[in-house]
Design an enzyme around this catalytic site. Structure first.
Site, mmCIF file in Angstrom:
data_model
loop_
_atom_site.group_PDB
_atom_site.id
_atom_site.type_symbol
_atom_site.label_atom_id
_atom_site.label_comp_id
_atom_site.label_asym_id
_atom_site.label_seq_id
_atom_site.Cartn_x
_atom_site.Cartn_y
_atom_site.Cartn_z
ATOM 1 N N ASN A 45 0.853 -1.213 0.169
ATOM 2 C CA ASN A 45 0.129 0.031 -0.028
ATOM 3 C C ASN A 45 0.936 1.151 -0.095
ATOM 4 O O ASN A 45 0.204 2.447 0.451
ATOM 5 C CB ASN A 45 -0.933 -0.155 1.167
ATOM 6 C CG ASN A 45 -1.879 -1.312 1.182
ATOM 7 O OD1 ASN A 45 -1.892 -2.264 2.034
ATOM 8 N ND2 ASN A 45 -2.693 -1.218 0.195
ATOM 9 N N VAL A 67 1.680 6.938 1.031
ATOM 10 C CA VAL A 67 1.029 5.897 1.472
ATOM 11 C C VAL A 67 -0.525 6.027 1.215
ATOM 12 O O VAL A 67 -1.059 7.152 1.123
ATOM 13 C CB VAL A 67 0.973 6.002 3.200
ATOM 14 C CG1 VAL A 67 0.195 5.193 3.764
ATOM 15 C CG2 VAL A 67 2.369 6.152 3.555
ATOM 16 N N CYS A 68 -0.831 4.665 0.976
ATOM 17 C CA CYS A 68 -2.466 4.368 0.491
ATOM 18 C C CYS A 68 -3.208 4.183 1.875
ATOM 19 O O CYS A 68 -2.910 2.852 1.964
ATOM 20 C CB CYS A 68 -2.335 3.761 -0.792
ATOM 21 S SG CYS A 68 -4.245 3.251 -1.200
ATOM 22 N N LEU A 69 -3.812 4.845 2.284
ATOM 23 C CA LEU A 69 -4.463 4.287 3.670
ATOM 24 C C LEU A 69 -5.783 5.118 3.642
ATOM 25 O O LEU A 69 -5.861 6.414 3.533
ATOM 26 C CB LEU A 69 -3.676 4.501 4.912
ATOM 27 C CG LEU A 69 -4.196 4.340 6.419
ATOM 28 C CD1 LEU A 69 -4.265 2.659 6.499
ATOM 29 C CD2 LEU A 69 -3.186 4.828 7.234
ATOM 30 N N SER A 78 -6.454 -2.781 -2.160
ATOM 31 C CA SER A 78 -6.124 -1.286 -2.593
ATOM 32 C C SER A 78 -4.614 -1.540 -2.587
ATOM 33 O O SER A 78 -3.884 -0.606 -2.184
ATOM 34 C CB SER A 78 -6.584 -0.601 -1.609
ATOM 35 O OG SER A 78 -6.507 0.941 -1.927
#
Length: 174
Positions: free
Chosen positions: A102, A109-111, A142
């Site tokens: 992620n 950062v993909c959160l 994701s």
């Protein structure tokens, strides 16, 4: 208070609260509550060349959680705030080519709490804890990085080996 002043005011309060608590992560359970002591975390505004503080850019360290393949690593992370904070989340970045399902190659950062699930009440410590949790609990639904996702999905022992190797590249500075 001016629009940009709201962001800086909130960040000044967050800095003050951080310095007061000096958080470091370990959850301690109480029958009615969960207490968090944030061990190993660092979060401080960047210093400008003239020695003043840049509240809009924070240099942080997120420790790998005990008992995980990330343990022993102290991962550098920057939080980039805009004048729209706290209405909008900061951009959180690890170093480029950070190995994680992620995390984009750029380090972004993909959160969820940094996107659709953002709420203005989310604090810097909550962001850092969320990112620490994400390290060992990636969201394969994701993916942000094809290579890390492919290794995660097809060869878990290799994924874990790469995580442990990466943790060794970011030892504690103390």
């Amino acid at each position: 208070m001016a629009y940009g002043g709201a962001a800086r005011g909130r960040l000044a309060e967050e800095r003050k609260a951080w310095r007061k608590r000096h958080p470091h992560v370990r959850a301690r359970h109480h029958p009615r509550r969960v207490f968090l002591l944030l061990l190993g975390f660092v979060a401080k505004p960047a210093t400008l060349p003239d020695g003043s503080v840049n509240l809009m850019l924070w240099n942080c360290v997120v420790p790998g959680k005990e008992g995980t393949d990330w343990e022993g690593g102290y991962f550098p992370l920057t939080l980039h705030f805009t004048e729209n904070y706290p209405s909008n989340p900061p951009t959180c970045k690890f170093p480029r080519r950070f190995f994680h399902v992620n995390v984009y190659d750029s380090g972004d950062v993909c959160l969820s709490i940094l996107g659709d699930a953002w709420a203005p009440s989310i604090t810097v410590p909550q962001i850092l804890i969320g990112i620490q949790e994400l390290l060992d609990n990636p969201n394969p639904a994701s993916p942000a990085q094809d290579f890390a996702y492919d290794v995660f999905a097809k060869n878990m022992p290799e994924y874990k080996r790469r995580v442990r190797e990466q943790a060794k590249r970011y030892p504690s500075l103390v």
